[in-house]
Design an enzyme around this catalytic site. Sequence first.
Site, short mmCIF file in Angstrom:
data_model
loop_
_atom_site.label_atom_id
_atom_site.label_comp_id
_atom_site.label_asym_id
_atom_site.label_seq_id
_atom_site.Cartn_x
_atom_site.Cartn_y
_atom_site.Cartn_z
N GLU A 177 0.80 -1.22 0.00
CA GLU A 177 0.00 0.00 0.00
C GLU A 177 0.84 1.28 0.00
O GLU A 177 0.83 2.05 0.98
CB GLU A 177 -0.97 -0.01 1.20
CG GLU A 177 -1.90 -1.21 1.18
CD GLU A 177 -2.88 -1.23 2.37
OE1 GLU A 177 -2.77 -0.39 3.26
OE2 GLU A 177 -3.75 -2.11 2.39
N GLU A 363 -5.20 -8.61 0.58
CA GLU A 363 -5.85 -8.29 1.86
C GLU A 363 -7.32 -8.04 1.60
O GLU A 363 -7.69 -7.41 0.60
CB GLU A 363 -5.29 -7.01 2.51
CG GLU A 363 -3.93 -7.16 3.12
CD GLU A 363 -3.46 -5.87 3.80
OE1 GLU A 363 -4.29 -5.04 4.20
OE2 GLU A 363 -2.23 -5.72 3.90
O1 IFM Z 1 -4.04 -3.30 9.15
C1 IFM Z 1 -4.00 -2.76 7.87
C2 IFM Z 1 -2.83 -3.31 7.09
O2 IFM Z 1 -1.63 -3.11 7.74
C3 IFM Z 1 -2.77 -2.65 5.74
N1 IFM Z 1 -4.02 -2.72 5.07
C4 IFM Z 1 -5.21 -2.34 5.78
C5 IFM Z 1 -5.27 -3.07 7.11
C6 IFM Z 1 -6.54 -2.64 7.88
O3 IFM Z 1 -6.55 -1.28 8.10
#
Ligand code: IFM
Length: 455
Positions: A177, A363
């Site tokens: 990210e 994710e």
């Molecule tokens: O916890 C985070 C992760 O580190 C990165 N993506 C989003 C998740 C939830 O906010």
Amino acid sequence: MFNSNPDLTSIQRSDFARDFRWGSSTSSYQIEGAAREDGRGESIWDRFCALPGNIRDGSNGDVACDHYHRWPEDLDLACSLGSNAYRFSIAWPRIFPQGRGKTPNQAGLDYYSRLVDGMLERGLEPWVTLYHWDLPQALQDQGGWANRDTIDAFVEYADVVSGHLGDRIKHWITHNEPWCTAFHGNYEGVHAPGIRNFKTALQVCHNVLVSHGQAIPVIRRNVPDARIGAALSLHPLQPASESMQDAAATRRHDGLRNRWFLDPLYGRGYPEDIWNLLGESAPVVQEGDLATIAAPTDFLGVNYYFPEIVADAPGVGSMSTRVVETKDVERTAFGWEVSPDGMVRLLNRVSRDYRPTEIYITENGSTYDDVVTESGSIEDTQRRSYLIRHLQATKKIVDMGVPVKGYFAWSLLDNFEWAEGYIRRFGLTHVNFETQQRTLKASGEWYRAFLGGTL
Ligand code: IFM
């Protein structure tokens, strides 16, 4: 529309290809703890957490899930779910406590070597992320990602890690990210290092992307059969109204949220419409940088959480846009809209516009205010419903011909949720942070039944 009360058996693992990757994701700072053990250096998150007011519950990652010591139990858990893959990240300050140097910290390398062996012994394919936000503080002291020297440091770090672990790790994610690294960390100041400067954020963004591109050939040299990508946080967007102003605002918002990363990674350079709005804030781009950023990758990692509805808002934020909080939509405890349809729209769009050969949902997950019942169980039916509907959406996307090849739930464990501390729980597994006891929630039980795991 996906029914918000889905049948528990409405989706089966056998609906997907046999080699589909199924797993969960974690990151080093969020779970490891052991912040001062075995030579680990200070990270920007250690420093950021120490400043009062930065973390909602005043906590930090010093202990977190104590995964550094409890990893065999945690890998057993991941394995018992029936996963065939596991995504984790490496803490750069464990490898180079000062960010760079002639010799890496052997204890740090040994730790990850044991961890990776542990995954392989349990049939979990390791998916490693090199940078999930825990930059060595020593590098931040020299300007952090805004300083081009950090690119060199990252490439050296990638070289060492891939040289040591590449015989066993074949799946490499350079950055998690980059939007968050750049904008949460350097524009909004809500993440480490807590800077609030748009120009800095854009330079950080550029340097992070260049470091991704420079690391790729280095990893390939060390690991000829490596499969490499980046994990982007992407959002499907919709205008708040049918007005031309909201449509234009949505295009601008998309420009910085999504296209600012996808366009250069897929060889188109930075989107011109956005570049033209940046004026003096535009990053310094050196000759060859755009070709570097566009180095061929093997997959795109997409972290999907929620869609956004965008309105024109002259003078607001960097793009004169505002995210509208509509009522009457389902939201998680974080206020994030629950929209599996949004994931379908997003992945279709990414596939149509950029043609990645493979996409992995690296994710996807939700946070709710979990309650531990008297018997000790956690009946998180909302998270379970979220998971089921997003897997239904995943199947729909695959059926539409989009090359989605895997799904990693965020997250295996409740953990340190950055500026929210331990208030937000995203785990399929409940962690009692007093006792470190792990208890699979109803959502985790469902995932295990879906994946065919065993106790
Ligand atoms: O916890 C985070 C992760 O580190 C990165 N993506 C989003 C998740 C939830 O906010």
